[in-house]
Design an enzyme around this catalytic site. Structure first.
Site, mmCIF file in Angstrom:
data_model
loop_
_atom_site.group_PDB
_atom_site.id
_atom_site.type_symbol
_atom_site.label_atom_id
_atom_site.label_comp_id
_atom_site.label_asym_id
_atom_site.label_seq_id
_atom_site.Cartn_x
_atom_site.Cartn_y
_atom_site.Cartn_z
ATOM 1 N N THR A 113 0.844 -1.188 0.000
ATOM 2 C CA THR A 113 0.000 0.000 0.000
ATOM 3 C C THR A 113 0.878 1.237 0.000
ATOM 4 O OG1 THR A 113 -1.878 1.098 1.095
ATOM 5 C CG2 THR A 113 -0.196 0.125 2.518
ATOM 6 N N ARG A 123 5.472 -1.972 -9.958
ATOM 7 C CA ARG A 123 5.335 -1.353 -8.647
ATOM 8 C C ARG A 123 5.205 -2.434 -7.581
ATOM 9 N NH1 ARG A 123 1.406 3.771 -8.543
ATOM 10 N NH2 ARG A 123 2.647 3.968 -6.644
ATOM 11 N N ARG A 182 6.378 -6.524 -1.703
ATOM 12 C CA ARG A 182 6.065 -7.960 -1.727
ATOM 13 C C ARG A 182 7.252 -8.785 -1.237
ATOM 14 N NH1 ARG A 182 3.667 -6.401 -6.985
ATOM 15 N NH2 ARG A 182 1.409 -6.187 -6.650
ATOM 16 N N ASP A 217 -4.651 -3.845 -2.633
ATOM 17 C CA ASP A 217 -5.757 -3.135 -1.984
ATOM 18 C C ASP A 217 -6.716 -2.476 -2.962
ATOM 19 O OD1 ASP A 217 -4.152 -1.093 -2.865
ATOM 20 O OD2 ASP A 217 -3.782 -0.197 -0.896
ATOM 21 N N ASP A 218 -6.480 -2.594 -4.276
ATOM 22 C CA ASP A 218 -7.411 -2.017 -5.243
ATOM 23 C C ASP A 218 -8.245 -3.091 -5.929
ATOM 24 O OD1 ASP A 218 -5.353 -3.148 -6.653
ATOM 25 O OD2 ASP A 218 -5.023 -1.447 -7.997
ATOM 26 N N GLU A 220 4.972 -11.598 -12.461
ATOM 27 C CA GLU A 220 4.302 -12.832 -12.046
ATOM 28 C C GLU A 220 4.998 -14.047 -12.641
ATOM 29 O OE1 GLU A 220 1.153 -9.560 -12.238
ATOM 30 O OE2 GLU A 220 2.868 -10.231 -13.410
ATOM 31 N N THR A 264 -10.860 -3.963 -9.471
ATOM 32 C CA THR A 264 -11.715 -2.763 -9.454
ATOM 33 C C THR A 264 -10.942 -1.573 -8.891
ATOM 34 O OG1 THR A 264 -12.537 -3.554 -7.319
ATOM 35 C CG2 THR A 264 -13.899 -3.993 -9.243
ATOM 36 N N ARG A 265 -10.152 -0.973 -9.702
ATOM 37 C CA ARG A 265 -9.411 0.209 -9.254
ATOM 38 C C ARG A 265 -10.380 1.338 -8.920
ATOM 39 N NH1 ARG A 265 -4.666 0.384 -13.892
ATOM 40 N NH2 ARG A 265 -3.645 -1.576 -13.319
#
Length: 329
Positions: free
Chosen positions: A94, A161, A166, A192-193, A279, A307-308
């Site tokens: 975050t 980012r 991570r 968190d988005d 990834e 869902t930004r």
């Protein structure tokens, strides 16, 4: 002579009838047994299989007491304890922005409904912020608050980012479990988005190595997903670079804790990693496409959406604080 006999007969007749009635009543009453019959318990077995009598008499006779006596010598089996629920470790990078607290609130409301979840919240900052510290203190969730800044040279557009954040979460997990016995757990990168269905956490909890599923509203499409045939991943339905080794979003997979501990050098790379390949670069270090475990009905159900939050309009926000009350948003 006859009159005398008849008179005597009628005098004795009532007494004869009384004696007959008394004898008839007495013969109907059952005779008491000399000794009570022995009762053989099916559980009281001696040497050679001989049964020992269990007598019903004694001070313990009463409703239900005979059954208790017959079962004293047979221990009742104890129910087997259920195996502990695997812990889900959710690593969430975050950073400070106007919608940060709103998005963390939505995520916390979801996590509160998930059993056995540990939230690892990693700030992109040189120190823990008061906003996030207060938020976690009130969230009522098992959590760990970390922080690590992203180097300035990696904050250019087009570069990945949350790499350092991570990796900080991975390092904390490995350090926490380095001296502990093998424990069942699952690691999930929960940005968190995103919006998460509770069903997703039920699906990922049974991950043996690496599990995968579709992600909605990502890659310029309504969804992206692994293509599955006969229970195996054979390709990718994606709108961008389907030639990637693992053409999957960060929210589209989970990793067993034992795999993370067994591969201590598996991290997200900065050097040599192309945009959009983090990834794939990470998963190549710990698994193969053939080993992937399809979830969500063989990757046919969307249980997470990218869902930004809409970019907020702060055009009327004053340059200097005018309100007399400081309110945290």
């Amino acid at each position: 002579m006859k009159s005398v006999l008849f008179s005597r007969f009628f005098i004795l007749l009532p007494w004869i009838l009384i004696v007959i009635i008394m004898l008839d009543v007495d013969t109907r009453r059952p005779a008491p047994p000399l000794t009570p019959p022995p009762y053989f318990s099916p559980y009281a077995v001696g040497r050679g299989g001989a049964r020992h009598p269990f007598r019903r008499g004694g001070p313990d006779v009463g409703p239900g007491r005979g059954w208790e006596k017959r079962n004293e010598s047979r221990p009742q089996p104890r129910p087997r304890p259920e195996p502990p629920l695997p812990t889900i470790y959710a690593i969430t990078p975050t950073y400070s922005r106007p919608v940060q607290k709103a998005e963390l609130t939505r995520l916390a409301n979801t996590f509160r409904q998930v059993a056995q979840l540990h939230w690892i919240l990693v700030e992109d900052a040189a120190a823990r912020s008061e906003l996030v510290s207060r938020f976690l203190a009130r969230a009522g969730l098992p959590s760990t608050h970390l922080h690590v800044p992203t180097p300035r040279r990696y904050k250019r557009p087009g570069l990945p980012r949350a790499t350092e954040q991570r990796n900080a979460g991975l390092a904390w997990l490995r350090q926490r479990h380095q001296h502990q016995r093998a424990q069942s757990g699952v690691l999930f990168f929960a940005d968190d988005d995103n919006t998460y269905s509770l069903e997703l956490f039920q699906e990922m909890r049974t991950t043996r190595k690496v599990s995968v599923w579709p992600v909605g509203l990502v890659g310029g499409r309504r969804y992206e997903r692994p293509l599955v045939e006969n229970g195996k991943v054979v390709g990718w339905y994606t709108g961008w670079r389907a030639d990637r080794p693992f053409a999957i979003d960060m929210a589209g997979f989970a990793v067993s804790l034992q795999v993370i501990l067994s591969n201590p050098k598996a991290v997200f790379k900065r050097r040599g990693s192309q945009p959009g390949m983090q990834e794939s670069d990470f998963l190549k270090q710990i698994t193969t496409v053939e080993e992937l475990e399809p979830k969500a009905s063989n990757c046919t159900k969307v249980l997470v959406w990218h869902t930004r939050t809409e970019k907020v309009n702060l055009a009327n926000e004053p340059k200097y604080r005018l309100d007399t009350v400081r309110i945290e948003v």
